[in-house]
Design an enzyme around this catalytic site. Structure first.
Site, mmCIF file in Angstrom:
data_model
loop_
_atom_site.group_PDB
_atom_site.id
_atom_site.type_symbol
_atom_site.label_atom_id
_atom_site.label_comp_id
_atom_site.label_asym_id
_atom_site.label_seq_id
_atom_site.Cartn_x
_atom_site.Cartn_y
_atom_site.Cartn_z
ATOM 1 N N ILE A 59 35.144 38.694 0.351
ATOM 2 C CA ILE A 59 35.177 38.741 -1.105
ATOM 3 C C ILE A 59 34.274 39.858 -1.631
ATOM 4 O O ILE A 59 34.560 40.470 -2.672
ATOM 5 C CB ILE A 59 34.777 37.375 -1.715
ATOM 6 C CG1 ILE A 59 35.130 37.323 -3.208
ATOM 7 C CG2 ILE A 59 33.304 37.086 -1.507
ATOM 8 C CD1 ILE A 59 36.600 37.314 -3.492
ATOM 9 N N SER A 90 22.559 40.132 4.926
ATOM 10 C CA SER A 90 23.640 39.365 5.542
ATOM 11 C C SER A 90 23.389 39.311 7.041
ATOM 12 O O SER A 90 22.903 40.289 7.639
ATOM 13 C CB SER A 90 24.992 40.033 5.255
ATOM 14 O OG SER A 90 26.058 39.261 5.756
ATOM 15 N N ARG A 91 23.731 38.205 7.655
ATOM 16 C CA ARG A 91 23.474 38.054 9.084
ATOM 17 C C ARG A 91 24.339 38.964 9.944
ATOM 18 O O ARG A 91 23.920 39.407 11.019
ATOM 19 C CB ARG A 91 23.697 36.597 9.504
ATOM 20 C CG ARG A 91 22.641 35.631 9.004
ATOM 21 C CD ARG A 91 22.917 34.227 9.489
ATOM 22 N NE ARG A 91 24.212 33.740 9.054
ATOM 23 C CZ ARG A 91 24.807 32.638 9.517
ATOM 24 N NH1 ARG A 91 24.220 31.933 10.475
ATOM 25 N NH2 ARG A 91 25.968 32.255 9.043
ATOM 26 N N LYS A 146 31.323 31.507 -7.103
ATOM 27 C CA LYS A 146 31.820 30.138 -7.254
ATOM 28 C C LYS A 146 32.033 29.509 -5.884
ATOM 29 O O LYS A 146 32.377 30.228 -4.931
ATOM 30 C CB LYS A 146 33.104 30.110 -8.091
ATOM 31 C CG LYS A 146 34.313 30.822 -7.460
ATOM 32 C CD LYS A 146 35.092 29.894 -6.535
ATOM 33 C CE LYS A 146 36.134 30.615 -5.758
ATOM 34 N NZ LYS A 146 36.784 29.775 -4.748
ATOM 35 N N ASP A 163 38.037 24.748 -2.610
ATOM 36 C CA ASP A 163 37.537 26.113 -2.748
ATOM 37 C C ASP A 163 38.488 26.941 -3.619
ATOM 38 O O ASP A 163 38.040 27.580 -4.575
ATOM 39 C CB ASP A 163 37.337 26.761 -1.380
ATOM 40 C CG ASP A 163 36.794 28.167 -1.491
ATOM 41 O OD1 ASP A 163 35.592 28.323 -1.754
ATOM 42 O OD2 ASP A 163 37.582 29.128 -1.347
#
Length: 310
Positions: free
Chosen positions: A15, A38-39, A92, A170
């Site tokens: 996204i 971010s991992r 969201k 979701d």
């Protein structure tokens, strides 16, 4: 704040690549993307870190943070960002629970920074025209069909099947975010059936029945199993005919006539709103869509269905 807001993204995934990065680039007068955390993933030519702690330590000049990791992990990161005096956008759904979001809203107010619970589907081009039409034409019934193939839209994403991942809610919460925006009166859940694959902790389908104080019925069907007949439609019967929002709010039909709409720009509009909130010193933390999901898990009858394998 008149110069570009220095922005960081936490949780880099599909996204972010598809929506957030292009929207931020298009609003260069409002935002400058300066770092990510971010991992597993990074964004080309942007400093990347593996944790929000490392990112904030290296870039204390960051003004705002967009949190795009799965909702089960968002609260801790949001709390850290707010504690550091950063404005925060929550993808969201805004959190794994209503209590988490309430705590973040109170903490943001205490710190004097902006918290934005974003609902991108509310920014689809057909939503505000639909809202204006329904303000003048009283709804009498609503039918929602939100059906898509999970293998196409969420391939190999185990988090979405875990507790807190919401499963079919979701995408379904996008429909709820539109309904709570366009309907002239508040609705509440009366009954629900949630279909759980026998090997998963989140539902693959949901059948929901709502009504409002005037006894207007709303029936919503969410399903992640279709492979051919996908669709994201809201059909509202009114005293003056029928309103139909299709393609997730991108197209609007009134009494069979297609309406002229602006070009789709959901995330561009989200970031416009985020910048305006920051500059006005305000927050926007509407949890109505998430509250309906919580009600469904509270009131819904659990139905076991066939195992799902990605």
């Amino acid at each position: 704040m008149t110069s570009a807001i220095k922005l960081a993204i936490v949780g880099v995934g599909k996204i972010v690549y598809d929506q957030h990065v292009p929207a931020i680039a298009a609003r260069a007068d409002d935002f400058s993307l300066v770092a990510t955390a971010s991992r597993h993933h990074t964004i080309d030519h942007i400093p990347g870190f593996t944790s929000i702690e490392a990112m904030l330590a290296a870039h204390p000049d960051i003004d705002a943070v967009s949190l795009c990791m799965p909702p089960q992990y968002r609260y801790a990161a949001a709390r850290q960002a707010l504690a550091a005096g950063k404005h925060v956008l929550l993808e969201k759904p805004p959190g794994a629970t209503l209590s988490e979001v309430a705590d973040l809203a109170a903490f943001a107010a205490e710190k004097g920074v902006t918290l934005f619970a974003s609902w991108h589907s509310r920014h689809a081009p057909g939503v505000q025209p639909a809202k204006a039409h329904l303000a003048a034409h009283v709804p009498t019934a609503v039918q929602v069909r939100w059906k898509e193939d999970v293998r196409q839209w969420h391939p190999h994403q185990d988090w979405i099947w875990q507790v807190g991942g919401l499963g079919v809610f979701d995408p379904g919460i996008n429909a709820l975010s539109i309904l709570t925006e366009i309907l002239p009166s508040a609705m509440f859940l009366t009954q629900a059936t949630l279909s759980f694959p026998e090997n998963r902790d989140a539902p693959i389908a949901a059948d929901l029945h709502f009504q409002d104080a005037a006894d207007i019925k709303v029936h919503a069907e969410f399903d992640w199993r279709p492979t051919a007949q996908q669709g994201w439609d809201i059909i509202v019967t009114t005293v003056g005919g029928e309103l139909r929002l299709t393609d997730g709010g991108a197209r609007l039909w009134i009494n069979g006539a297609g309406q002229a709409l602006a070009q789709e720009a959901e995330y561009l509009s989200l970031y416009r709103r985020f910048a305006a909130l920051i500059r006005a010193g305000q927050s926007d933390v509407d949890v109505a869509p998430l509250r309906h999901v919580a009600d469904a898990f509270m009131l819904g009858r659990r139905k076991a269905v066939a195992a799902f394998y990605d």
